[in-house]
Design an enzyme around this catalytic site. Structure first.
Site, PDB file in Angstrom:
ATOM      1  N   GLY A   1       0.803  -1.221   0.000  1.00  0.00           N
ATOM      2  CA  GLY A   1       0.000   0.000   0.000  1.00  0.00           C
ATOM      3  C   GLY A   1       0.830   1.261   0.000  1.00  0.00           C
ATOM      4  O   GLY A   1       0.276   2.360   0.027  1.00  0.00           O
ATOM      5  N   CYS A   2       2.143   1.133  -0.033  1.00  0.00           N
ATOM      6  CA  CYS A   2       3.028   2.289  -0.097  1.00  0.00           C
ATOM      7  C   CYS A   2       3.623   2.369  -1.492  1.00  0.00           C
ATOM      8  O   CYS A   2       4.036   1.353  -2.048  1.00  0.00           O
ATOM      9  CB  CYS A   2       4.175   2.171   0.908  1.00  0.00           C
TER      10      CYS A   2
END
Length: 138
Positions: free
Chosen positions: A53-54
């Site tokens: 998610g980064c």
């Protein structure tokens, strides 16, 4: 929030960042705080420790001692390293219950950093906190 409930490093972050005169000084502080992160070994920079998610690569290591959670994190992105450092200052040493109640947006707003968090950085920091909470829930 009652500041007496904050970890000492979190209070240090509040003092440092709220005393900064503007975004440029806060950005310099973020870089300095990022340099405080304990380096991860190459063996710790693996897919199992990577936070999904980064946009940038972020690795997170968790350990529990006496029902208190301690985290180490790293990223190749300098600004993100600083954001990780101030997040770790806020959560280090919390128990799982307290960790579940951390409001990352409120924390970065208190530091005067909320308006400078791009949507992708905010999503990434939220992904890191979610991973911390998931690890503590196990």
């Amino acid at each position: 929030m009652n500041d007496t409930a904050l970890p000492p490093a979190a209070q240090e972050a509040i003092d440092a960042f709220t005393g900064a005169a503007g975004w440029e000084q806060r950005a310099r502080l973020l870089m300095q705080w990022g340099e405080r992160l304990e380096p991860l070994a190459d063996s710790e920079r693996n897919d199992g420790n990577r936070v999904r998610g980064c946009e940038s690569q972020v690795w997170l290591i968790a350990s529990e001692h006496d029902s208190r959670w301690h985290f180490r994190a790293d990223s190749e992105a300098r600004l993100l390293r600083g954001l990780l450092a101030v997040l770790l200052a806020r959560v280090d040493g919390l128990d799982a219950q307290a960790l579940r109640t951390v409001d990352v947006a409120e924390w970065f707003n208190r530091l005067g950093l909320g308006r400078q968090l791009s949507p992708s950085r905010a999503n990434g920091i939220n992904a890191v906190l979610s991973r911390m909470q998931a690890l503590a829930a196990r």
